[in-house]
Scaffold this motif. Structure first.
Motif, short mmCIF file in Angstrom:
data_model
loop_
_atom_site.label_atom_id
_atom_site.label_comp_id
_atom_site.label_asym_id
_atom_site.label_seq_id
_atom_site.Cartn_x
_atom_site.Cartn_y
_atom_site.Cartn_z
N CYS A 99 -18.62 -20.49 40.25
CA CYS A 99 -19.12 -19.53 38.93
C CYS A 99 -19.19 -18.94 37.31
N GLU A 100 -17.55 -19.86 37.16
CA GLU A 100 -16.86 -19.95 36.16
C GLU A 100 -17.83 -21.39 35.32
N HIS A 101 -18.23 -21.68 36.09
CA HIS A 101 -19.30 -22.81 35.61
C HIS A 101 -20.31 -22.86 35.21
N VAL A 102 -20.96 -22.10 36.26
CA VAL A 102 -22.27 -21.60 35.53
C VAL A 102 -22.90 -20.83 34.75
N ASP A 103 -21.46 -20.13 34.47
CA ASP A 103 -21.26 -18.98 33.20
C ASP A 103 -21.36 -19.85 31.85
N GLN A 104 -20.28 -20.91 31.82
CA GLN A 104 -20.90 -21.85 31.22
C GLN A 104 -21.63 -22.17 30.52
N VAL A 105 -21.97 -23.06 31.65
CA VAL A 105 -23.88 -23.47 31.34
C VAL A 105 -24.46 -22.77 30.55
#
Length: 289
Positions: free
Chosen positions: A132-138
């Motif tokens: 989720c953190e990675h998706v938010d960053q993208v």
């Protein structure tokens, strides 16, 4: 969850069938302009400033909607995202303004090493938080909704505490991302893990589906002599995958659908015939809805 809007309806791919753009076909496509909904390309093939690929893709983009599909972000990796890779994606998206951008629920890098495969995750709370953190960053960097693709898998982690559809549903709920529903991956994974493909399909957050993929698979046997399917994108779409696609459309309504073929590339006419078959099913789904 990020306060991030979904793509406007008029900025999405049309609910028609598209093809992956292959170098073998690009000149024929530009000359004949086949009746297709869109073309899709792998982002990593275009992360250079110029050259013939950009020359042809620019002409394709003038005539067709475009879907950009990533294979190298390593959304599920344990380490941080590669910010240089993300910046190259941002430049590419700014250049071509694709109607769709998608990536895999998988990992493909470890430290500085890139592994030429899309590897499975342990579905637990720690992995969920990281994804989720990675998706938010993208999504924050690209300023658009990411479509996350369900994977084709051959092994599963005993440490998993969530099943795969639950995990994907939570990522969608927490981040506002969309789903790239790969119907072939559903079928391949469910056969490999002795699961019910229709039950798996019904457990996914299908209301978030922004694109569908269809492809062929190779078949082998595992060390126990059991049936083993391999997502190789090197064969015509199997009858059982077509049937599962019908079930998916009953649940989603018409959604932009890609015919994937990355190995044993046939003549363009062969892929156009599969595209017409998918378009007929999409039209029927539209009439029902």
């Amino acid at each position: 969850m990020l306060d991030f809007p979904r793509l406007a309806t008029d900025n999405r791919l049309p609910p028609r069938t598209g093809l992956g753009l292959k170098s073998e076909h690009v000149c024929e496509v530009l000359q004949s302009r086949p009746d297709l909904g869109f073309f899709e390309v792998h982002a990593e093939n275009y992360m250079v400033a110029g050259g013939p690929r950009h020359h042809f893709l620019g002409q394709i983009r003038e005539q067709y909607p475009l879907s950009l599909h990533g294979v190298g972000l390593s959304i599920g990796g344990e380490g941080p995202l590669d910010v240089a890779h993300l910046q190259r994606l941002a430049v590419l998206i700014e250049r071509y303004q694709p109607q769709s951008f998608s990536e895999h629920l998988a990992w493909s890098s470890h430290g500085p090493a890139f592994l030429n495969d899309l590897l499975p995750l342990a579905y637990d709370e720690a992995t969920l938080a990281r994804v989720c953190e990675h998706v938010d960053q993208v999504q924050s960097r690209l300023k658009r909704t990411l479509l996350l693709e369900n994977p084709a898998t051959y092994l599963a982690f005993e440490a998993s505490t969530l099943d795969e559809p639950q995990f994907i549903g939570e990522v969608v709920r927490r981040t506002g991302c969309g789903l790239l529903l790969d119907v072939n991956n559903v079928y391949v994974s469910c056969i490999n893990h002795s699961r019910d493909p229709l039950a798996y399909l019904d457990a996914l957050p299908l209301q978030a589906t922004g694109e569908i993929h269809l492809a062929g698979f190779a078949e082998d046997t595992d060390s126990l002599g059991e049936r083993l399917l391999i997502d190789d994108h090197g064969a015509p779409i199997d009858h059982e995958v077509w049937q599962l696609y019908l079930k998916a459309l009953e649940r989603t309504g018409p959604v932009a659908t890609l015919i994937e073929r990355d190995n044993h590339i046939p003549a363009l006419a062969v892929l156009l015939a599969e595209a017409r078959q998918a378009d007929r099913l999409l039209n029927n789904a539209g009439a029902r809805s």
